[in-house]
Design an enzyme around this catalytic site. Structure first.
Site, mmCIF file in Angstrom:
data_model
loop_
_atom_site.group_PDB
_atom_site.id
_atom_site.type_symbol
_atom_site.label_atom_id
_atom_site.label_comp_id
_atom_site.label_asym_id
_atom_site.label_seq_id
_atom_site.Cartn_x
_atom_site.Cartn_y
_atom_site.Cartn_z
ATOM 1 N N TRP A 46 -44.335 52.424 55.681
ATOM 2 C CA TRP A 46 -43.522 51.773 56.720
ATOM 3 C C TRP A 46 -43.773 50.266 56.722
ATOM 4 O O TRP A 46 -42.848 49.469 56.791
ATOM 5 C CB TRP A 46 -43.817 52.386 58.090
ATOM 6 C CG TRP A 46 -43.025 51.752 59.197
ATOM 7 C CD1 TRP A 46 -43.466 50.816 60.075
ATOM 8 C CD2 TRP A 46 -41.663 51.995 59.533
ATOM 9 N NE1 TRP A 46 -42.462 50.460 60.939
ATOM 10 C CE2 TRP A 46 -41.348 51.169 60.626
ATOM 11 C CE3 TRP A 46 -40.679 52.830 59.018
ATOM 12 C CZ2 TRP A 46 -40.088 51.160 61.221
ATOM 13 C CZ3 TRP A 46 -39.426 52.821 59.612
ATOM 14 C CH2 TRP A 46 -39.136 52.001 60.682
ATOM 15 N N TRP A 47 -45.044 49.885 56.642
ATOM 16 C CA TRP A 47 -45.374 48.463 56.614
ATOM 17 C C TRP A 47 -44.718 47.781 55.420
ATOM 18 O O TRP A 47 -44.159 46.689 55.555
ATOM 19 C CB TRP A 47 -46.878 48.263 56.550
ATOM 20 C CG TRP A 47 -47.615 48.534 57.830
ATOM 21 C CD1 TRP A 47 -47.085 48.727 59.082
ATOM 22 C CD2 TRP A 47 -49.025 48.635 57.983
ATOM 23 N NE1 TRP A 47 -48.086 48.942 59.997
ATOM 24 C CE2 TRP A 47 -49.292 48.897 59.352
ATOM 25 C CE3 TRP A 47 -50.096 48.545 57.101
ATOM 26 C CZ2 TRP A 47 -50.579 49.042 59.852
ATOM 27 C CZ3 TRP A 47 -51.384 48.701 57.601
ATOM 28 C CH2 TRP A 47 -51.616 48.944 58.953
ATOM 29 N N TYR A 106 -44.008 54.071 74.011
ATOM 30 C CA TYR A 106 -44.142 52.951 73.075
ATOM 31 C C TYR A 106 -42.860 52.131 73.126
ATOM 32 O O TYR A 106 -41.780 52.627 72.828
ATOM 33 C CB TYR A 106 -44.389 53.521 71.685
ATOM 34 C CG TYR A 106 -44.773 52.547 70.593
ATOM 35 C CD1 TYR A 106 -44.827 51.182 70.790
ATOM 36 C CD2 TYR A 106 -45.072 53.015 69.330
ATOM 37 C CE1 TYR A 106 -45.184 50.315 69.777
ATOM 38 C CE2 TYR A 106 -45.432 52.165 68.302
ATOM 39 C CZ TYR A 106 -45.488 50.811 68.526
ATOM 40 O OH TYR A 106 -45.838 49.963 67.510
ATOM 41 N N HIS A 129 -35.636 50.422 63.427
ATOM 42 C CA HIS A 129 -36.338 51.185 64.452
ATOM 43 C C HIS A 129 -35.438 52.233 65.103
ATOM 44 O O HIS A 129 -35.921 53.270 65.538
ATOM 45 C CB HIS A 129 -36.975 50.246 65.487
ATOM 46 C CG HIS A 129 -38.263 49.675 64.999
ATOM 47 N ND1 HIS A 129 -38.321 48.617 64.114
ATOM 48 C CD2 HIS A 129 -39.542 50.045 65.245
ATOM 49 C CE1 HIS A 129 -39.582 48.360 63.836
ATOM 50 N NE2 HIS A 129 -40.351 49.208 64.509
ATOM 51 N N TYR A 153 -34.122 44.566 62.248
ATOM 52 C CA TYR A 153 -35.316 45.153 62.849
ATOM 53 C C TYR A 153 -34.915 46.261 63.820
ATOM 54 O O TYR A 153 -35.485 47.352 63.802
ATOM 55 C CB TYR A 153 -36.126 44.067 63.563
ATOM 56 C CG TYR A 153 -37.452 44.549 64.105
ATOM 57 C CD1 TYR A 153 -38.587 44.547 63.307
ATOM 58 C CD2 TYR A 153 -37.569 44.992 65.414
ATOM 59 C CE1 TYR A 153 -39.812 44.990 63.802
ATOM 60 C CE2 TYR A 153 -38.782 45.434 65.915
ATOM 61 C CZ TYR A 153 -39.898 45.432 65.106
ATOM 62 O OH TYR A 153 -41.103 45.877 65.602
#
Length: 96
Positions: free
Chosen positions: A68-69, A34, A15, A11
């Site tokens: 992306w999802w 963010y 990112h 993960y």
């Protein structure tokens, strides 16, 4: 949001290499500052973002967000459309 067990490093890697189109879309839609946090005991992800128009989850109709999802679906709990399972939290304290 919730990460599947054993995928914290992956993960983080994904990112760290976030697609430039995603970053641009977020900024274009008024999303800044963010940050995503991971509780390593529960695998719960907690995201905080400054929003001037709409939050990142509201961008789900955009093709790049859907891609992306789908890309992230193998390492996160997701809904049938691959969007992350997310729970809104009640704010109980704030200090400016």
């Amino acid at each position: 949001m919730k990460l599947k067990p054993g995928f914290a490093a992956e993960y983080q890697k994904r990112h760290d290499e976030i697609w430039p189109e995603i970053s641009a879309l977020l900024k274009e839609n008024g999303i800044s500052d963010y940050t995503i946090f991971l509780d390593e005991e529960t695998n719960i992800l907690f995201a905080v973002q400054q929003v001037s128009r709409q939050g990142s989850q509201e961008l789900g109709q955009k093709e790049i967000i859907q891609k992306w999802w789908a890309y992230m679906a193998d390492i996160m709990e997701t809904n049938p459309d691959h969007s992350p399972v997310a729970v809104s939290l009640k704010r109980v304290f704030h200090l400016d």
